[in-house]
Design a protein around this motif. Structure first.
Motif, PDB file in Angstrom:
ATOM      1  N   MET A   1       1.240  -1.226  -0.064  1.00 29.15           N
ATOM      2  CA  MET A   1       0.307  -0.301  -0.104  1.00 29.15           C
ATOM      3  C   MET A   1       1.044   0.910   0.136  1.00 29.15           C
ATOM      4  SD  MET A   1      -3.067   1.636   2.725  1.00 29.15           S
ATOM      5  CE  MET A   1      -3.160  -0.432   3.503  1.00 29.15           C
ATOM      6  N   THR A   2       0.464   2.001  -0.768  1.00 32.29           N
ATOM      7  CA  THR A   2       1.233   3.481  -0.584  1.00 32.29           C
ATOM      8  C   THR A   2       0.823   4.493   1.137  1.00 32.29           C
ATOM      9  OG1 THR A   2      -0.027   4.670  -2.150  1.00 32.29           O
ATOM     10  CG2 THR A   2       1.533   3.795  -2.877  1.00 32.29           C
ATOM     11  N   VAL A   3       2.091   5.420   0.965  1.00 34.60           N
ATOM     12  CA  VAL A   3       1.948   6.133   1.588  1.00 34.60           C
ATOM     13  C   VAL A   3       0.639   7.156   1.600  1.00 34.60           C
ATOM     14  CG1 VAL A   3       2.852   8.239   2.721  1.00 34.60           C
ATOM     15  CG2 VAL A   3       4.210   6.608   1.729  1.00 34.60           C
ATOM     16  N   GLU A   4       0.304   6.984  -0.020  1.00 32.68           N
ATOM     17  CA  GLU A   4      -1.320   8.201  -0.123  1.00 32.68           C
ATOM     18  C   GLU A   4      -2.454   7.315   0.123  1.00 32.68           C
ATOM     19  OE1 GLU A   4      -0.821  10.199  -3.540  1.00 32.68           O
ATOM     20  OE2 GLU A   4      -3.101  10.853  -3.474  1.00 32.68           O
ATOM     21  N   GLU A   5      -2.402   5.823  -0.254  1.00 34.76           N
ATOM     22  CA  GLU A   5      -3.463   5.095   0.403  1.00 34.76           C
ATOM     23  C   GLU A   5      -3.576   4.505   1.267  1.00 34.76           C
ATOM     24  OE1 GLU A   5      -2.307   1.934  -1.744  1.00 34.76           O
ATOM     25  OE2 GLU A   5      -3.046   2.027  -3.904  1.00 34.76           O
ATOM     26  N   GLN A   6      -2.948   4.829   2.293  1.00 31.68           N
ATOM     27  CA  GLN A   6      -2.931   4.871   3.705  1.00 31.68           C
ATOM     28  C   GLN A   6      -3.172   6.049   4.153  1.00 31.68           C
ATOM     29  OE1 GLN A   6       1.561   4.309   5.495  1.00 31.68           O
ATOM     30  NE2 GLN A   6       1.311   3.910   7.260  1.00 31.68           N
ATOM     31  N   ILE A   7      -2.632   6.884   3.631  1.00 35.52           N
ATOM     32  CA  ILE A   7      -3.529   8.659   4.445  1.00 35.52           C
ATOM     33  C   ILE A   7      -4.872   8.549   4.116  1.00 35.52           C
ATOM     34  CG2 ILE A   7      -2.890  10.960   3.797  1.00 35.52           C
ATOM     35  CD1 ILE A   7      -0.282  10.443   3.840  1.00 35.52           C
ATOM     36  N   LYS A   8      -5.414   8.031   2.765  1.00 35.72           N
ATOM     37  CA  LYS A   8      -6.567   8.596   2.571  1.00 35.72           C
ATOM     38  C   LYS A   8      -7.329   7.177   3.251  1.00 35.72           C
ATOM     39  CE  LYS A   8      -8.696   8.032  -1.941  1.00 35.72           C
ATOM     40  NZ  LYS A   8     -10.317   8.659  -1.842  1.00 35.72           N
ATOM     41  N   GLY A   9      -6.771   6.104   3.292  1.00 37.34           N
ATOM     42  CA  GLY A   9      -7.414   4.721   4.239  1.00 37.34           C
ATOM     43  C   GLY A   9      -8.246   5.813   5.746  1.00 37.34           C
ATOM     44  N   THR A  10      -7.219   6.390   5.808  1.00 35.88           N
ATOM     45  CA  THR A  10      -7.421   6.887   7.654  1.00 35.88           C
ATOM     46  C   THR A  10      -7.889   7.923   7.581  1.00 35.88           C
ATOM     47  OG1 THR A  10      -4.516   6.130   8.077  1.00 35.88           O
ATOM     48  CG2 THR A  10      -5.730   8.118   9.889  1.00 35.88           C
ATOM     49  N   VAL A  11      -8.326   8.455   6.888  1.00 34.12           N
ATOM     50  CA  VAL A  11      -9.010   9.576   6.881  1.00 34.12           C
ATOM     51  C   VAL A  11     -10.609   9.820   6.145  1.00 34.12           C
ATOM     52  CG1 VAL A  11      -6.734  11.695   6.440  1.00 34.12           C
ATOM     53  CG2 VAL A  11      -8.128  10.997   4.404  1.00 34.12           C
ATOM     54  N   GLU A  12     -10.309   8.397   5.572  1.00 35.86           N
ATOM     55  CA  GLU A  12     -11.397   8.322   5.674  1.00 35.86           C
ATOM     56  C   GLU A  12     -12.490   7.245   6.332  1.00 35.86           C
ATOM     57  OE1 GLU A  12     -11.542   7.217   1.235  1.00 35.86           O
ATOM     58  OE2 GLU A  12     -11.469   9.160   0.267  1.00 35.86           O
ATOM     59  N   SER A  13     -11.343   6.824   6.992  1.00 37.00           N
ATOM     60  CA  SER A  13     -12.216   5.617   8.400  1.00 37.00           C
ATOM     61  C   SER A  13     -12.270   6.385  10.090  1.00 37.00           C
ATOM     62  CB  SER A  13     -11.853   4.710   8.153  1.00 37.00           C
ATOM     63  OG  SER A  13     -10.080   4.418   8.665  1.00 37.00           O
ATOM     64  N   ASN A  14     -12.017   7.639   9.922  1.00 35.93           N
ATOM     65  CA  ASN A  14     -12.219   8.555  11.215  1.00 35.93           C
ATOM     66  C   ASN A  14     -12.850  10.155  10.473  1.00 35.93           C
ATOM     67  OD1 ASN A  14     -10.605   6.899  13.279  1.00 35.93           O
ATOM     68  ND2 ASN A  14      -9.206   7.051  11.369  1.00 35.93           N
ATOM     69  N   LYS A  15     -14.075  10.106  11.793  1.00 33.68           N
ATOM     70  CA  LYS A  15     -13.987  11.193  11.117  1.00 33.68           C
ATOM     71  C   LYS A  15     -13.539  13.144  11.840  1.00 33.68           C
ATOM     72  CE  LYS A  15     -18.032  14.690  12.389  1.00 33.68           C
ATOM     73  NZ  LYS A  15     -18.663  14.890  11.596  1.00 33.68           N
ATOM     74  N   VAL A  16     -12.870  12.398  12.317  1.00 33.92           N
ATOM     75  CA  VAL A  16     -11.075  13.827  12.584  1.00 33.92           C
ATOM     76  C   VAL A  16     -10.072  13.531  12.805  1.00 33.92           C
ATOM     77  CG1 VAL A  16     -11.227  15.764  13.749  1.00 33.92           C
ATOM     78  CG2 VAL A  16     -13.069  14.939  14.185  1.00 33.92           C
ATOM     79  N   VAL A  17      -9.211  13.300  12.099  1.00 34.27           N
ATOM     80  CA  VAL A  17      -7.911  13.359  12.195  1.00 34.27           C
ATOM     81  C   VAL A  17      -7.139  14.947  12.145  1.00 34.27           C
ATOM     82  CG1 VAL A  17      -6.253  11.438  11.233  1.00 34.27           C
ATOM     83  CG2 VAL A  17      -8.502  10.699  10.370  1.00 34.27           C
ATOM     84  N   LEU A  18      -6.324  13.826  13.377  1.00 32.72           N
ATOM     85  CA  LEU A  18      -5.000  15.091  13.502  1.00 32.72           C
ATOM     86  C   LEU A  18      -3.775  14.457  12.820  1.00 32.72           C
ATOM     87  CD1 LEU A  18      -4.188  18.334  14.542  1.00 32.72           C
ATOM     88  CD2 LEU A  18      -4.537  17.276  16.656  1.00 32.72           C
ATOM     89  N   PHE A  19      -3.041  15.068  12.319  1.00 36.32           N
ATOM     90  CA  PHE A  19      -1.625  14.404  11.588  1.00 36.32           C
ATOM     91  C   PHE A  19      -1.151  15.413  12.776  1.00 36.32           C
ATOM     92  CE2 PHE A  19      -1.608  11.491   8.644  1.00 36.32           C
ATOM     93  CZ  PHE A  19      -2.817  11.197   7.956  1.00 36.32           C
ATOM     94  N   MET A  20       0.126  15.232  13.481  1.00 39.77           N
ATOM     95  CA  MET A  20       0.387  15.925  14.353  1.00 39.77           C
ATOM     96  C   MET A  20       2.343  15.813  14.626  1.00 39.77           C
ATOM     97  SD  MET A  20      -1.091  15.510  18.054  1.00 39.77           S
ATOM     98  CE  MET A  20       0.549  15.655  19.058  1.00 39.77           C
ATOM     99  N   LYS A  21       3.166  16.469  15.522  1.00 42.19           N
ATOM    100  CA  LYS A  21       4.780  16.465  15.862  1.00 42.19           C
ATOM    101  C   LYS A  21       4.024  15.731  17.480  1.00 42.19           C
ATOM    102  CE  LYS A  21       6.871  18.906  13.359  1.00 42.19           C
ATOM    103  NZ  LYS A  21       7.610  20.351  12.721  1.00 42.19           N
ATOM    104  N   GLY A  22       4.680  14.081  17.703  1.00 39.85           N
ATOM    105  CA  GLY A  22       4.466  13.329  19.140  1.00 39.85           C
ATOM    106  C   GLY A  22       2.751  12.943  19.465  1.00 39.85           C
ATOM    107  N   THR A  23       2.580  13.092  20.868  1.00 36.65           N
ATOM    108  CA  THR A  23       0.584  12.132  20.776  1.00 36.65           C
ATOM    109  C   THR A  23       0.063  13.513  21.667  1.00 36.65           C
ATOM    110  OG1 THR A  23       1.861  11.381  22.392  1.00 36.65           O
ATOM    111  CG2 THR A  23       2.011  10.286  21.099  1.00 36.65           C
TER     112      THR A  23
END
Lengths: 103, 78
Positions: A1-23
């Motif tokens: 799976m490409t990074v793009e597909e990985q990102i797309k999967g994450t943002v489309e399977s969660n209502k809210v997604v925060l890509f951040m530095k750290g937790t």
């Protein structure tokens, strides 16, 4: 799976997604920390992705949204903005409307 | 590390017919950008225009907070 597909999967399977530095518990950057606080102030549950633990995601997310900085917030699969825009949307109530359109 | 003056020049060079005021400490910068081409665009698009104009300069700018205005908004902003 490409990074793009990985990102797309994450943002489309969660209502809210925060890509951040750290937790959310240990943000590694002031802007990421502010984004966490804003989302928590709205009472929104969100999926946090620590870009520091995956360089491919860290660079891939910038290409995906054509936005050069972190943090990045996605709601309903759509890129909303970085911490500046998140803050101004929180101040004018747009963010709350997007997060719980019901009330 | 870039200076506020450099960041101001980079923003204006990368965004047609724009003017920027920039403050910063070399790592974190805050810029107010006024540009006629912002009109009719949502804030996300306005910020993206600034970032696109900066291109690879964003590699050397650790953090850039933006506030964007059309000339009309800026005039009434006071």
């Amino acid at each position: 799976m490409t990074v793009e597909e990985q990102i797309k999967g994450t943002v489309e399977s969660n209502k809210v997604v925060l890509f951040m530095k750290g937790t959310p518990q240990f943000p590694q950057c002031g802007f990421s920390s502010r984004a966490v606080q804003i989302l928590e102030a709205c009472g929104a549950s969100f999926e946090a992705v620590n870009v520091l633990s995956d360089m491919d995601i860290r660079e891939g997310i910038k290409r995906y949204s054509n936005w050069p900085t972190i943090p990045q917030v996605y709601i309903d699969g759509e890129f909303v903005g970085g911490s500046d825009i998140l803050l101004s949307m929180y101040q004018n109530g747009d963010l709350q409307n997007m997060l719980n359109p019901s009330n | 590390m870039p200076t506020p003056e450099q960041v101001k020049n980079w923003i204006e060079a990368g965004l047609h017919d724009s003017s920027a005021e920039v403050v910063g400490d070399g790592r974190h910068f805050e810029a107010v950008v006024v540009c006629a081409e912002f009109s009719g665009k949502i804030m996300l698009e306005q910020h993206r225009m600034v970032y696109t104009g900066l291109g690879d300069k964003m590699e050397v700018i650790h953090a850039l907070s933006l506030r964007t205005f059309t000339p009309e908004q800026w005039a009434s902003h006071g």
